[in-house]
Design a protein around this motif. Structure first.
Motif, PDB file in Angstrom:
ATOM      1  N   TYR A  49      -5.041  -2.786 -19.521  1.00 42.21           N
ATOM      2  CA  TYR A  49      -5.565  -2.493 -20.640  1.00 42.21           C
ATOM      3  C   TYR A  49      -6.096  -0.806 -20.778  1.00 42.21           C
ATOM      4  CZ  TYR A  49      -5.523  -7.373 -21.325  1.00 42.21           C
ATOM      5  OH  TYR A  49      -5.219  -8.757 -21.472  1.00 42.21           O
ATOM      6  N   VAL A  50      -5.904  -0.208 -21.622  1.00 45.79           N
ATOM      7  CA  VAL A  50      -6.653   1.071 -22.203  1.00 45.79           C
ATOM      8  C   VAL A  50      -7.428   0.748 -23.253  1.00 45.79           C
ATOM      9  CG1 VAL A  50      -5.981   3.277 -23.206  1.00 45.79           C
ATOM     10  CG2 VAL A  50      -4.480   2.297 -21.256  1.00 45.79           C
ATOM     11  N   ALA A  51      -8.612   1.359 -23.418  1.00 49.17           N
ATOM     12  CA  ALA A  51      -9.518   1.310 -24.357  1.00 49.17           C
ATOM     13  C   ALA A  51      -9.809   2.658 -25.034  1.00 49.17           C
ATOM     14  CB  ALA A  51     -10.752   0.613 -23.940  1.00 49.17           C
ATOM     15  N   ALA A  52      -9.735   2.924 -26.218  1.00 55.86           N
ATOM     16  CA  ALA A  52      -9.934   4.215 -26.693  1.00 55.86           C
ATOM     17  C   ALA A  52     -10.118   4.336 -28.349  1.00 55.86           C
ATOM     18  CB  ALA A  52      -8.860   5.148 -26.238  1.00 55.86           C
ATOM     19  N   PRO A  53     -11.008   5.121 -28.827  1.00 54.26           N
ATOM     20  CA  PRO A  53     -11.093   5.245 -30.299  1.00 54.26           C
ATOM     21  C   PRO A  53      -9.981   6.058 -30.723  1.00 54.26           C
ATOM     22  CG  PRO A  53     -12.407   6.812 -29.248  1.00 54.26           C
ATOM     23  CD  PRO A  53     -11.787   6.003 -27.990  1.00 54.26           C
ATOM     24  N   TYR A  54      -9.978   5.960 -32.245  1.00 51.95           N
ATOM     25  CA  TYR A  54      -8.817   6.463 -32.755  1.00 51.95           C
ATOM     26  C   TYR A  54      -8.808   7.907 -32.662  1.00 51.95           C
ATOM     27  CZ  TYR A  54     -11.706   8.693 -36.519  1.00 51.95           C
ATOM     28  OH  TYR A  54     -12.578   9.456 -37.307  1.00 51.95           O
ATOM     29  N   SER A  55      -9.905   8.569 -32.277  1.00 54.70           N
ATOM     30  CA  SER A  55      -9.908  10.171 -32.057  1.00 54.70           C
ATOM     31  C   SER A  55      -9.117  10.516 -30.758  1.00 54.70           C
ATOM     32  CB  SER A  55     -11.459  10.458 -31.819  1.00 54.70           C
ATOM     33  OG  SER A  55     -12.232   9.703 -31.071  1.00 54.70           O
ATOM     34  N   THR A  56      -8.867   9.487 -30.014  1.00 57.63           N
ATOM     35  CA  THR A  56      -8.342   9.656 -28.626  1.00 57.63           C
ATOM     36  C   THR A  56      -6.685   9.647 -28.922  1.00 57.63           C
ATOM     37  OG1 THR A  56      -9.935   8.947 -27.651  1.00 57.63           O
ATOM     38  CG2 THR A  56      -7.916   9.067 -26.180  1.00 57.63           C
ATOM     39  N   ILE A  57      -6.089   9.208 -30.340  1.00 56.49           N
ATOM     40  CA  ILE A  57      -4.681   9.027 -30.420  1.00 56.49           C
ATOM     41  C   ILE A  57      -4.061  10.278 -30.953  1.00 56.49           C
ATOM     42  CG2 ILE A  57      -2.912   7.717 -31.504  1.00 56.49           C
ATOM     43  CD1 ILE A  57      -4.785   5.273 -31.301  1.00 56.49           C
ATOM     44  N   ASP A  58      -3.109  11.059 -30.624  1.00 57.26           N
ATOM     45  CA  ASP A  58      -2.551  12.106 -31.134  1.00 57.26           C
ATOM     46  C   ASP A  58      -1.226  12.193 -31.750  1.00 57.26           C
ATOM     47  OD1 ASP A  58      -2.024  14.732 -31.716  1.00 57.26           O
ATOM     48  OD2 ASP A  58      -2.173  15.429 -29.454  1.00 57.26           O
ATOM     49  N   LEU A  59      -1.346  11.836 -33.102  1.00 59.02           N
ATOM     50  CA  LEU A  59      -0.087  11.619 -33.570  1.00 59.02           C
ATOM     51  C   LEU A  59       0.923  12.583 -33.588  1.00 59.02           C
ATOM     52  CD1 LEU A  59      -1.086   9.277 -36.770  1.00 59.02           C
ATOM     53  CD2 LEU A  59      -0.166   8.671 -34.331  1.00 59.02           C
ATOM     54  N   GLN A  60       0.549  14.048 -33.185  1.00 59.23           N
ATOM     55  CA  GLN A  60       1.347  15.179 -33.313  1.00 59.23           C
ATOM     56  C   GLN A  60       2.092  15.023 -32.072  1.00 59.23           C
ATOM     57  OE1 GLN A  60       0.903  17.023 -35.836  1.00 59.23           O
ATOM     58  NE2 GLN A  60      -0.737  15.695 -36.571  1.00 59.23           N
ATOM     59  N   ILE A  61       1.780  14.374 -31.096  1.00 60.15           N
ATOM     60  CA  ILE A  61       2.414  14.449 -29.473  1.00 60.15           C
ATOM     61  C   ILE A  61       3.310  12.916 -29.758  1.00 60.15           C
ATOM     62  CG2 ILE A  61       1.944  14.157 -27.384  1.00 60.15           C
ATOM     63  CD1 ILE A  61       0.933  16.749 -27.857  1.00 60.15           C
ATOM     64  N   GLU A  62       4.495  13.254 -29.746  1.00 60.42           N
ATOM     65  CA  GLU A  62       5.469  12.164 -29.664  1.00 60.42           C
ATOM     66  C   GLU A  62       5.478  11.446 -28.422  1.00 60.42           C
ATOM     67  OE1 GLU A  62      10.293  12.238 -30.186  1.00 60.42           O
ATOM     68  OE2 GLU A  62       9.387  13.920 -31.009  1.00 60.42           O
ATOM     69  N   ASN A  63       5.450  11.760 -27.247  1.00 63.14           N
ATOM     70  CA  ASN A  63       5.184  11.010 -26.119  1.00 63.14           C
ATOM     71  C   ASN A  63       4.664  11.908 -25.001  1.00 63.14           C
ATOM     72  OD1 ASN A  63       7.319  12.735 -24.287  1.00 63.14           O
ATOM     73  ND2 ASN A  63       8.697  12.322 -25.786  1.00 63.14           N
ATOM     74  N   GLY A  64       4.278  11.170 -23.651  1.00 64.61           N
ATOM     75  CA  GLY A  64       3.489  11.764 -22.756  1.00 64.61           C
ATOM     76  C   GLY A  64       4.022  13.252 -22.114  1.00 64.61           C
ATOM     77  N   ASN A  65       5.381  13.301 -22.154  1.00 65.11           N
ATOM     78  CA  ASN A  65       6.037  14.641 -21.729  1.00 65.11           C
ATOM     79  C   ASN A  65       5.402  15.680 -22.301  1.00 65.11           C
ATOM     80  OD1 ASN A  65       7.569  13.063 -20.075  1.00 65.11           O
ATOM     81  ND2 ASN A  65       9.407  13.151 -21.646  1.00 65.11           N
ATOM     82  N   ASN A  66       4.893  15.560 -23.491  1.00 69.21           N
ATOM     83  CA  ASN A  66       4.353  16.898 -24.204  1.00 69.21           C
ATOM     84  C   ASN A  66       2.795  16.972 -24.116  1.00 69.21           C
ATOM     85  OD1 ASN A  66       6.831  17.267 -25.045  1.00 69.21           O
ATOM     86  ND2 ASN A  66       6.698  15.689 -26.804  1.00 69.21           N
ATOM     87  N   ILE A  67       2.054  16.235 -23.212  1.00 76.96           N
ATOM     88  CA  ILE A  67       0.658  16.243 -23.130  1.00 76.96           C
ATOM     89  C   ILE A  67       0.345  17.280 -21.863  1.00 76.96           C
ATOM     90  CG2 ILE A  67      -1.560  15.145 -22.358  1.00 76.96           C
ATOM     91  CD1 ILE A  67      -0.398  12.618 -23.654  1.00 76.96           C
ATOM     92  N   GLU A  68      -0.333  17.994 -22.342  1.00 74.43           N
ATOM     93  CA  GLU A  68      -0.760  19.178 -21.175  1.00 74.43           C
ATOM     94  C   GLU A  68      -1.893  18.754 -20.323  1.00 74.43           C
ATOM     95  OE1 GLU A  68      -2.284  23.028 -22.722  1.00 74.43           O
ATOM     96  OE2 GLU A  68      -2.711  23.484 -20.539  1.00 74.43           O
ATOM     97  N   ILE A  69      -1.407  18.735 -19.164  1.00 68.71           N
ATOM     98  CA  ILE A  69      -2.347  18.246 -17.803  1.00 68.71           C
ATOM     99  C   ILE A  69      -3.070  19.407 -17.372  1.00 68.71           C
ATOM    100  CG2 ILE A  69      -2.241  17.152 -15.812  1.00 68.71           C
ATOM    101  CD1 ILE A  69      -1.618  15.197 -17.990  1.00 68.71           C
ATOM    102  N   GLU A  70      -4.342  19.070 -17.150  1.00 70.87           N
ATOM    103  CA  GLU A  70      -5.354  20.196 -16.799  1.00 70.87           C
ATOM    104  C   GLU A  70      -5.058  20.345 -15.253  1.00 70.87           C
ATOM    105  OE1 GLU A  70      -9.237  19.074 -17.256  1.00 70.87           O
ATOM    106  OE2 GLU A  70     -10.036  20.886 -16.223  1.00 70.87           O
ATOM    107  N   MET A  71      -5.056  21.581 -14.674  1.00 75.46           N
ATOM    108  CA  MET A  71      -4.731  21.474 -13.152  1.00 75.46           C
ATOM    109  C   MET A  71      -6.206  22.355 -12.907  1.00 75.46           C
ATOM    110  SD  MET A  71      -1.672  20.492 -12.577  1.00 75.46           S
ATOM    111  CE  MET A  71      -1.901  20.916 -10.611  1.00 75.46           C
ATOM    112  N   ARG A  72      -6.623  21.496 -11.814  1.00 78.37           N
ATOM    113  CA  ARG A  72      -7.938  22.084 -11.218  1.00 78.37           C
ATOM    114  C   ARG A  72      -8.165  22.959  -9.913  1.00 78.37           C
ATOM    115  NH1 ARG A  72     -12.270  20.827 -14.755  1.00 78.37           N
ATOM    116  NH2 ARG A  72     -13.882  21.287 -13.083  1.00 78.37           N
ATOM    117  N   SER A  73      -9.161  23.356  -9.639  1.00 78.27           N
ATOM    118  CA  SER A  73      -9.062  24.306  -8.485  1.00 78.27           C
ATOM    119  C   SER A  73      -8.728  23.512  -7.256  1.00 78.27           C
ATOM    120  CB  SER A  73     -10.416  24.996  -8.204  1.00 78.27           C
ATOM    121  OG  SER A  73     -11.597  24.170  -7.642  1.00 78.27           O
TER     122      SER A  73
END
Ligand code: MRU
Length: 349
Positions: A270-294
């Motif tokens: 299960y994933v739990a999240a409020p509506y503010s975490t859902i991004d309708l502008q992004i069609e699928n996961g391939n378009n989510i920018e993943i943060e790279m850290r040091s």
């Protein structure tokens, strides 16, 4: 459920944003007073405040801190500068949509009210930040209330990263479901992934569970599969940093591996999240920018070097779990089931 934790991750009073410094937990409980948008940017970047909803709330107050000293004689210039400050704050971390969601909400409100005096616009920005803060508290409470219906009696739940009051206004997301299950005597045990490399599970979730008196064990991330194989896990529940319109979900690195393992062992994920975490502008996961850290976060353990000098390090902060591996998404308005392309659309009406 009215109990309030003995700590507050974010609070606002007299033009100051106070956050608990999450990088120092569990050793030290230090509160930082932030009075400028640059300090807020830095606190988000360095994970002093972290967790998708919490960085949205901090960003919203940060925008107010940035615009409050601006001159009031030129409304067009004021709005332009407000947009610039919002985009600066948004550059602190890219993956959690809650940050841009909160900043956009305030900027759009200011634009729509642009014929009002600048002093009034400043008040409007602060009022909106406070509403976002209070709304998150309500949303998280409702996520717990709706998610608890999915929890079987004597549940043994595995969770990853930190999704508690530290990561939100209060209660948390996945943590709120765990808390509600505990209060309703449905919980047997929580398995807490330590969550390499920054140990949000070990440092923060363990700290919050201990304070709440919830029974748990800390395990290394790579023990999760063995726990499932031994029949010790009834379900997995995590939070989210951004959910695409088709249900693909960005969350802390290691979440995808857990979802694959859960699938292999026929355990609900299960994933739990409020509506503010859902991004309708992004069609699928391939378009989510993943943060790279040091590299240091992986090649060192605190101050101690744990890898040879000068090697290449791969350190993505998040990964993408395809919607097809997610049994349900728990929101403040109920449980979303696959096909997420349809259920998410219906959810937003
Ligand atoms: O890098 P972090 O610690 O900000 O990552 C946080 C997570 O991945 C959480 O699971 C997510 O933000 C949900 S918080 C309720």
């Amino acid at each position: 459920m009215n109990s309030v934790p003995s700590y507050v991750s974010i609070s606002w009073s007299r033009d100051e944003l106070t956050i608990i410094d999450q990088t120092l937990l569990p050793e030290k409980e230090v509160y930082l007073e932030l009075t400028s948008h640059r300090q807020v940017w830095d606190a988000i970047k360095k994970l002093k405040v972290r967790g998708a909803p919490a960085i949205g709330i901090a960003g919203a107050y940060g925008l107010y801190l940035g615009i409050s000293p601006l001159p009031e004689n030129d409304p067009a210039l004021f709005l332009h500068q407000a947009e610039e400050i919002a985009s600066y704050l948004n550059s602190s971390r890219p993956t959690a949509v809650n940050l841009s969601w909160a900043l956009d909400k305030i900027v759009h409100k200011l634009m729509r009210a642009s014929d009002l005096p600048v002093a009034t616009l400043k008040k409007l920005a602060l009022q909106t930040a406070m509403e976002i803060h209070e709304e998150d508290r309500q949303l998280c409470k409702r996520i717990g209330e709706s998610g608890v219906a999915l929890i079987p009696d004597a549940a043994r739940i595995l969770t990853h990263c930190n999704t508690g009051s530290l990561a939100t206004a209060e209660f948390g997301t996945a943590f709120s479901v765990i808390l509600h299950a505990f209060r309703q005597h449905k919980l047997n045990h929580v398995w807490v992934d330590e969550t390499r490399p920054l140990l949000q599970g070990a440092r923060l979730t363990a700290w919050e569970l201990k304070k709440a008196g919830i029974p748990f064990s800390l395990n290394i991330d790579s023990a999760a599969g063995f726990l499932m194989q031994q029949g010790e896990v009834d379900l997995v529940i995590t939070g989210a940093d951004r959910i695409a319109a088709n249900g693909d979900t960005a969350n802390k690195i290691g979440t995808y591996s857990l979802a694959v393992l859960a699938n292999r062992h026929r355990i609900p994920f299960y994933v739990a999240a409020p509506y503010s975490t859902i991004d309708l502008q992004i069609e699928n996961g391939n378009n989510i920018e993943i943060e790279m850290r040091s590299a240091d976060e992986v090649s060192h353990f605190g101050e101690k070097k744990t890898a040879p000098e000068g090697i290449d390090v791969y350190n993505p902060a998040f990964d993408i779990t395809p919607g097809e591996l997610i049994t349900a998404i728990i929101t403040e308005r109920g449980i979303l089931k696959p096909d997420y392309s349809k259920s998410i659309q219906t959810y937003f009406g």
